[in-house]
Design an enzyme around this catalytic site. Structure first.
Site, mmCIF file in Angstrom:
data_model
loop_
_atom_site.group_PDB
_atom_site.id
_atom_site.type_symbol
_atom_site.label_atom_id
_atom_site.label_comp_id
_atom_site.label_asym_id
_atom_site.label_seq_id
_atom_site.Cartn_x
_atom_site.Cartn_y
_atom_site.Cartn_z
ATOM 1 N N LEU A 1 0.874 -1.434 -0.268
ATOM 2 C CA LEU A 1 0.020 -0.307 -0.089
ATOM 3 C C LEU A 1 1.120 0.926 0.640
ATOM 4 C CD1 LEU A 1 -3.223 -0.584 2.357
ATOM 5 C CD2 LEU A 1 -2.502 -1.460 -0.025
ATOM 6 N N GLN B 1 5.040 3.198 1.031
ATOM 7 C CA GLN B 1 6.463 3.505 1.177
ATOM 8 C C GLN B 1 6.719 3.896 2.494
ATOM 9 O OE1 GLN B 1 7.782 2.911 -1.971
ATOM 10 N NE2 GLN B 1 8.310 5.366 -2.719
ATOM 11 N N VAL B 2 7.470 3.893 3.329
ATOM 12 C CA VAL B 2 8.372 3.826 4.099
ATOM 13 C C VAL B 2 9.840 5.574 4.330
ATOM 14 C CG1 VAL B 2 8.964 4.863 6.715
ATOM 15 C CG2 VAL B 2 6.905 3.132 5.991
ATOM 16 N N ASP C 1 -2.870 -7.422 12.384
ATOM 17 C CA ASP C 1 -1.261 -7.839 11.531
ATOM 18 C C ASP C 1 -0.473 -7.622 12.673
ATOM 19 O OD1 ASP C 1 -0.521 -8.437 8.869
ATOM 20 O OD2 ASP C 1 -0.182 -6.001 8.049
#
Length: 589
Positions: free
Chosen positions: A116, A118-119, A267
């Protein structure tokens, strides 16, 4: 739309054709593993929406055989990164500010990427280190189209496959709701704060703070967490940290999530759990959360009690409360299947069971009968299985239920709610008798839980035994109270004639008679041996209770207050009369 529909139908159609031919040619069992791998590859090829669908299916033992569940659990979110220029423009558009006004420094490329987003690692102008997650461009539109097309297929299957126990359309709708929540980063921030409010009181849990001035629908900025992924176990060991202790922290926190507040991290894969340098467990990524209904929280605890008692009929009825079955379904045919499975695995105590063994075995039962596993329960199984898997890598003998049972014992002994009082009654009373060994075991296990408070034990036990105008246990408790008093007084005399404090207040003739019991040979009788055994059990329970950390004798006051009530005066009279009757009977003997 047409081209995407063509690709989806061709990829999944090829898989369905292969399954059809296997069944027709009688080779479906032999090809099961290969087909499971083929499905995993097909979903990976179709992109992030289908990867997430496959991950959701990996927790559904009511829909797929175990081999497919194993293969789908291997699905990863590994996708190529998208251009950094696009990410930085997204940040500026979402926050309506130039990038250099938001962050003083930001890494030129992402440090992590998933399906979903990116960091990036960055610094705010006050010097705070933060993590910045940016959503993948056009991900919402792509997922909307995929979910729309898949829903059409799900409706076709539901309408033409009557043997399916679960509605695929309903399952997909539930999944889509969770995905849309995951795409809303403002909601993720709110989830993180709620998680902190509910569970942040644990000193060994860390939840990163949300920087709201730098957060919007497609960008979330949160406190940077220095830590090591739980999957990197050698690095954790090199830091002098104990992976098993960290997993235990995760299990205890998960039990609180699942069975107390009901709001839980859905999760908890190893990438979302970090070991901090000071030994805390840090939770990340609060996009996918779920809730356990209150009725289900108590039903799960009752289910464990019925498992301990090997009451398979009650276990089967639990599936109504857990929303596994419609009330119209007859559970009697399910009972032999439960008995066959659990009688085989319950050779040791429940706390020695491997959680994966249970989920695999139950999965076979769920697949054979008309079960519909609720989404929350499938996520619970996934959560605990992940934690046990991490621990088993280090210690093959690790048992997640062994770590969970002390929490269950604590709740049963200290929670005054009526639902758990009924469960405690089932555990402690059987065939009209009180099982002191069960109470002793509950105390031993409950003491292992960090949150166990011995001062809260007396209230629920008193309530269970004495309160209520129509307490059906009252006759049993009266009879047991007579036995206990007799065991303490007479048993004390038999054990040690010098143990005079136990005889204080007893008339001299009766006292002399009791002391003579020790030398009269009466202790050789079966009844006296039982009496001494009961006395030993009662004293063991008392020692366990009073030696528990934090025990305060003043907590016995509720017992005194209840006994003094008008409604329980009759109870006292019955116990006194029963004791006199037994002492006189001994005199006659």
């Amino acid at each position: 739309v047409a081209s995407r529909a063509l690709k989806i139908s061709s990829v999944l159609g090829a898989f369905a054709l292969a399954i059809f031919l296997d069944i027709k040619l009688g080779r479906d069992d032999a090809q099961l593993r290969a087909r499971a791998g083929q499905l995993r590859d097909a979903l990976t090829d179709l992109g992030p929406t289908f990867v997430k669908v496959g991950q959701a299916l990996s927790t559904r033992p009511d829909l797929l055989p175990g081999v497919f569940l194993e293969e789908l659990s291997l699905l990863q979110d590994a996708l190529p990164t998208f251009p950094d220029e696009v990410a930085f423009k997204t940040i500026e558009a979402e926050l309506d500010r130039p990038l250099n006004e938001v962050y003083s420094v930001i890494t030129p490329s992402p440090i992590a990427a998933a399906s979903l987003g990116q960091v990036y690692k960055a610094k705010l102008h006050d010097g705070s280190e933060v993590a910045v997650k940016v959503q993948r461009p056009a991900i919402l539109e792509g997922m909307e189209l995929d979910l729309f097309l898949v829903r059409i297929g799900a409706q076709l299957v539901d309408n033409n496959l009557a043997s399916l126990n679960t509605s695929l359309t309903d399952l997909l709708d539930n999944f889509a709701e969770r995905v849309y929540q995951e795409l809303n980063y403002v909601q993720e921030g709110l989830n993180a704060e709620r998680f902190q409010d509910l569970y942040g009181d644990r000193v060994d849990i860390m939840v990163p703070s949300i920087m709201w001035e730098s957060t919007a629908m497609r960008v979330i900025t949160m406190e940077w967490v220095d830590g090591i992924k739980l999957s990197e176990q050698q690095a954790i060991t090199d830091q002098g940290l104990d992976i098993l202790q960290l997993v235990d922290i995760g299990i205890q926190c998960s039990l609180r999530q699942l069975l107390e507040a009901g709001f839980f991290h859905a999760d908890p894969h190893p990438g979302n759990l970090l070991a901090t340098p000071d030994g805390r467990l840090a939770y990340l990524d609060f996009g996918m959360m779920s809730e356990t209904p209150e009725s289900a929280r108590y039903a799960i605890i009752n289910h464990v009690v019925h498992l301990v008692n090997r009451d398979y009929e009650a276990m089967a009825r639990d599936y109504y409360a857990l929303d596994f079955l419609e009330e119209s379904v007859d559970v009697r045919p399910i009972v032999p299947a439960l008995a066959a499975f659990f009688d085989d695995v319950l050779e040791a105590s429940v706390s020695d069971l491997n959680f994966k063994t249970i989920t695999d075995g139950l999965g076979a039962v769920l697949y054979e009968y008309p079960f519909n596993v609720p989404a929350y329960y499938a996520l619970i199984l996934r959560s605990l299985t992940v934690l046990e898997g991490l621990a088993l890598y280090t210690d093959p003998n690790f048992k997640v239920l062994g770590k969970a049972y002390p929490y269950m014992a604590k709740r049963l002994l200290t929670d005054p709610k009526p639902q758990l009082r009924d469960a405690l009654e089932e555990l402690l009373f059987k065939d009209g008798k009180f099982r002191w060994n069960r109470l002793e075991n509950l105390l031993r296990e409950g003491r292992k839980n960090d949150g166990f408070d011995a001062n809260k034990v007396i209230g629920p036990l008193v309530s269970l035994a004495l309160e209520g105008d129509e307490n059906k246990l009252r006759p049993l408790v009266e009879a047991e109270a007579v036995r206990v008093v007799e065991a303490l007084v007479v048993g004390g005399a038999i054990t040690n004639s010098q143990e005079m404090p136990a005889m204080e207040g007893i008339p001299e003739p009766v006292r002399q008679f009791l002391l003579e019991q020790r030398t009269s040979g009466a202790s050789s009788r079966i009844s006296d041996r039982d009496l001494l055994a009961l006395r030993a059990q009662v004293l063991t329970v008392w020692r366990l209770l009073t030696s528990t950390r934090g025990f305060d004798p003043s907590t016995l006051q509720p017992l005194v207050e209840v006994v003094q009530r008008q409604s329980t005066q009759e109870f006292g009279r019955h116990v006194t009369q029963g004791l006199i009757t037994r002492v006189v009977a001994r005199g006659v003997q």
